[in-house]
Scaffold this active site. Sequence first.
Site, PDB file in Angstrom:
ATOM      1  N   CYS A   1       8.120   1.063  12.137  1.00  0.00           N
ATOM      2  CA  CYS A   1       7.340  -0.394  11.520  1.00  0.00           C
ATOM      3  C   CYS A   1       7.833  -1.302  11.259  1.00  0.00           C
ATOM      4  O   CYS A   1       7.179  -2.470  11.185  1.00  0.00           O
ATOM      5  CB  CYS A   1       6.814   0.293   9.940  1.00  0.00           C
ATOM      6  SG  CYS A   1       6.656   1.926   9.760  1.00  0.00           S
TER       7      CYS A   1
ATOM      8  N   HIS B   1       0.428   7.533   9.635  1.00  0.00           N
ATOM      9  CA  HIS B   1      -0.048   7.033  10.994  1.00  0.00           C
ATOM     10  C   HIS B   1       0.475   8.134  11.902  1.00  0.00           C
ATOM     11  O   HIS B   1       1.546   8.924  11.647  1.00  0.00           O
ATOM     12  CB  HIS B   1       0.952   5.929  11.268  1.00  0.00           C
ATOM     13  CG  HIS B   1       0.214   4.462  10.787  1.00  0.00           C
ATOM     14  ND1 HIS B   1       1.106   3.723  10.029  1.00  0.00           N
ATOM     15  CD2 HIS B   1      -0.709   3.902  10.916  1.00  0.00           C
ATOM     16  CE1 HIS B   1       0.342   2.431   9.719  1.00  0.00           C
ATOM     17  NE2 HIS B   1      -0.547   2.905  10.157  1.00  0.00           N
TER      18      HIS B   1
ATOM     19  N   GLU C   1       5.276  -3.816  12.867  1.00  0.00           N
ATOM     20  CA  GLU C   1       4.661  -3.004  13.905  1.00  0.00           C
ATOM     21  C   GLU C   1       2.995  -2.879  13.779  1.00  0.00           C
ATOM     22  O   GLU C   1       2.474  -2.630  15.174  1.00  0.00           O
ATOM     23  CB  GLU C   1       5.138  -1.580  13.956  1.00  0.00           C
ATOM     24  CG  GLU C   1       4.659  -0.725  15.002  1.00  0.00           C
ATOM     25  CD  GLU C   1       5.222   0.577  14.960  1.00  0.00           C
ATOM     26  OE1 GLU C   1       5.029   1.547  14.009  1.00  0.00           O
ATOM     27  OE2 GLU C   1       5.900   1.272  15.805  1.00  0.00           O
TER      28      GLU C   1
ATOM     29  N   ARG D   1      -4.281  -5.968   5.306  1.00  0.00           N
ATOM     30  CA  ARG D   1      -3.543  -6.166   6.300  1.00  0.00           C
ATOM     31  C   ARG D   1      -4.004  -6.925   7.325  1.00  0.00           C
ATOM     32  O   ARG D   1      -3.213  -7.261   8.299  1.00  0.00           O
ATOM     33  CB  ARG D   1      -2.807  -4.777   6.540  1.00  0.00           C
ATOM     34  CG  ARG D   1      -2.059  -3.922   5.440  1.00  0.00           C
ATOM     35  CD  ARG D   1      -1.023  -2.928   5.833  1.00  0.00           C
ATOM     36  NE  ARG D   1       0.047  -3.718   6.843  1.00  0.00           N
ATOM     37  CZ  ARG D   1       0.791  -3.289   7.746  1.00  0.00           C
ATOM     38  NH1 ARG D   1       0.804  -1.695   7.800  1.00  0.00           N
ATOM     39  NH2 ARG D   1       1.621  -4.111   8.096  1.00  0.00           N
TER      40      ARG D   1
ATOM     41  N   ARG E   1      -6.365   4.800   9.450  1.00  0.00           N
ATOM     42  CA  ARG E   1      -6.491   3.398   9.866  1.00  0.00           C
ATOM     43  C   ARG E   1      -6.959   3.158  11.290  1.00  0.00           C
ATOM     44  O   ARG E   1      -7.387   1.954  11.919  1.00  0.00           O
ATOM     45  CB  ARG E   1      -5.166   2.885  10.084  1.00  0.00           C
ATOM     46  CG  ARG E   1      -4.337   2.957   8.519  1.00  0.00           C
ATOM     47  CD  ARG E   1      -4.727   2.270   7.739  1.00  0.00           C
ATOM     48  NE  ARG E   1      -4.353   2.372   6.425  1.00  0.00           N
ATOM     49  CZ  ARG E   1      -3.150   1.771   5.915  1.00  0.00           C
ATOM     50  NH1 ARG E   1      -2.440   0.817   6.837  1.00  0.00           N
ATOM     51  NH2 ARG E   1      -2.639   2.098   4.823  1.00  0.00           N
TER      52      ARG E   1
ATOM     53  N   LEU F   1       0.638  -1.206  -0.071  1.00  0.00           N
ATOM     54  CA  LEU F   1       0.039  -0.066   0.064  1.00  0.00           C
ATOM     55  C   LEU F   1       0.622   1.184  -0.103  1.00  0.00           C
ATOM     56  O   LEU F   1       1.764   1.433   0.560  1.00  0.00           O
ATOM     57  CB  LEU F   1      -0.891   0.046   1.119  1.00  0.00           C
ATOM     58  CG  LEU F   1      -2.049  -1.194   1.359  1.00  0.00           C
ATOM     59  CD1 LEU F   1      -2.556  -1.063   2.708  1.00  0.00           C
ATOM     60  CD2 LEU F   1      -3.084  -1.022   0.277  1.00  0.00           C
TER      61      LEU F   1
HETATM   62  C1  CIR Z   1       0.744   0.533   4.783  1.00  0.00           C
HETATM   63  O1  CIR Z   1       0.216   1.497   4.206  1.00  0.00           O
HETATM   64  O2  CIR Z   1       0.108  -0.058   5.726  1.00  0.00           O
HETATM   65  C2  CIR Z   1       2.004   0.181   4.546  1.00  0.00           C
HETATM   66  N1  CIR Z   1       2.393   0.408   3.287  1.00  0.00           N
HETATM   67  C3  CIR Z   1       2.936   1.208   5.640  1.00  0.00           C
HETATM   68  C4  CIR Z   1       3.000   0.725   6.862  1.00  0.00           C
HETATM   69  C5  CIR Z   1       3.712   1.654   7.910  1.00  0.00           C
HETATM   70  N2  CIR Z   1       3.494   1.170   9.173  1.00  0.00           N
HETATM   71  C6  CIR Z   1       3.863   2.081   9.987  1.00  0.00           C
HETATM   72  O3  CIR Z   1       4.105   3.279  10.091  1.00  0.00           O
HETATM   73  N3  CIR Z   1       3.780   1.560  11.353  1.00  0.00           N
END
Ligand code: CIR
Length: 260
Positions: free
Chosen positions: A255, A168, A71, A91, A137, A24
């Site tokens: 993450c 986030h 994470e 996810r 989210r 994503l």
């Molecule tokens: C997402 O959009 O979920 C992933 N591409 C990136 C997640 C990053 N996670 C975080 O900052 N804890």
Amino acid sequence: MAETSYEFTRAITRAPCKSIIDGLRAVDIGTPDLDQMRADHELYVATLKETGATVLELPAVDDFPDSVFVEDTALCLPQGAVLMRPGAPSRMGEVAHMAPHLRELYDDVREIKGPGHIEGGDILTTSREILVGLSERTDMEGVEELRALVKDWGHTVRVVHTPEGVLHFKTDCSLLDADTILSTKRLAVSGCFKDYRVLHTADGEEACANAIRFNQFVLMPAGFPNTRDMLQENGYQVREIGNTECAKLDGGMSCLSLRF
Ligand code: CIR
């Protein structure tokens, strides 16, 4: 006494998978290069280990393109772990891949059952409280469920806001020590850190706000010299890790691991 918000004996990571190219992203700025991501990930893991911590390195899971970003699947606290309920439908299944490992390592593993959603990237645990940023989210129902789950462990949850257009809460901030937060100015201006000492990312270097304090080191993305120098001047032992490929998927230092 150990400062449990940044002194850790363990971490869990997951290797980047081939399907990472389908991960994503808010804006498409290019396809992640898997080899480069793997090399950066290896340095990340090696740096965690250099502090003396034990790192559980889980294998890649191709069914979940974003699964390297472990994470978001759980919140790890000294008393136990809480399995998250990601707000991104693609996810959600990652949690089941993490759950057995946490159940092996913790006696008490709790679970956000829904209907709300919450992702680990929206949670900043400090030595005093757990801050949770509402975001695309993470919703209020998810936060309230977390609040109820961690109450008898002695944790208080404070709800804060994530700046518009930021994935986030922790995309824009990190814990540096018991009293100090690294934050972008756009987040700090909300006043959410008014009881902490705040160090700002340098102008134009907002993309390095997602760092981690892990034992003696601050791991931060490479390529942000002004913020790096500022952190070093403030006495932090900085380790720079390449993050160009994860950044294409809105990912950063926090993450990539669960820390406890
Ligand atoms: C997402 O959009 O979920 C992933 N591409 C990136 C997640 C990053 N996670 C975080 O900052 N804890």
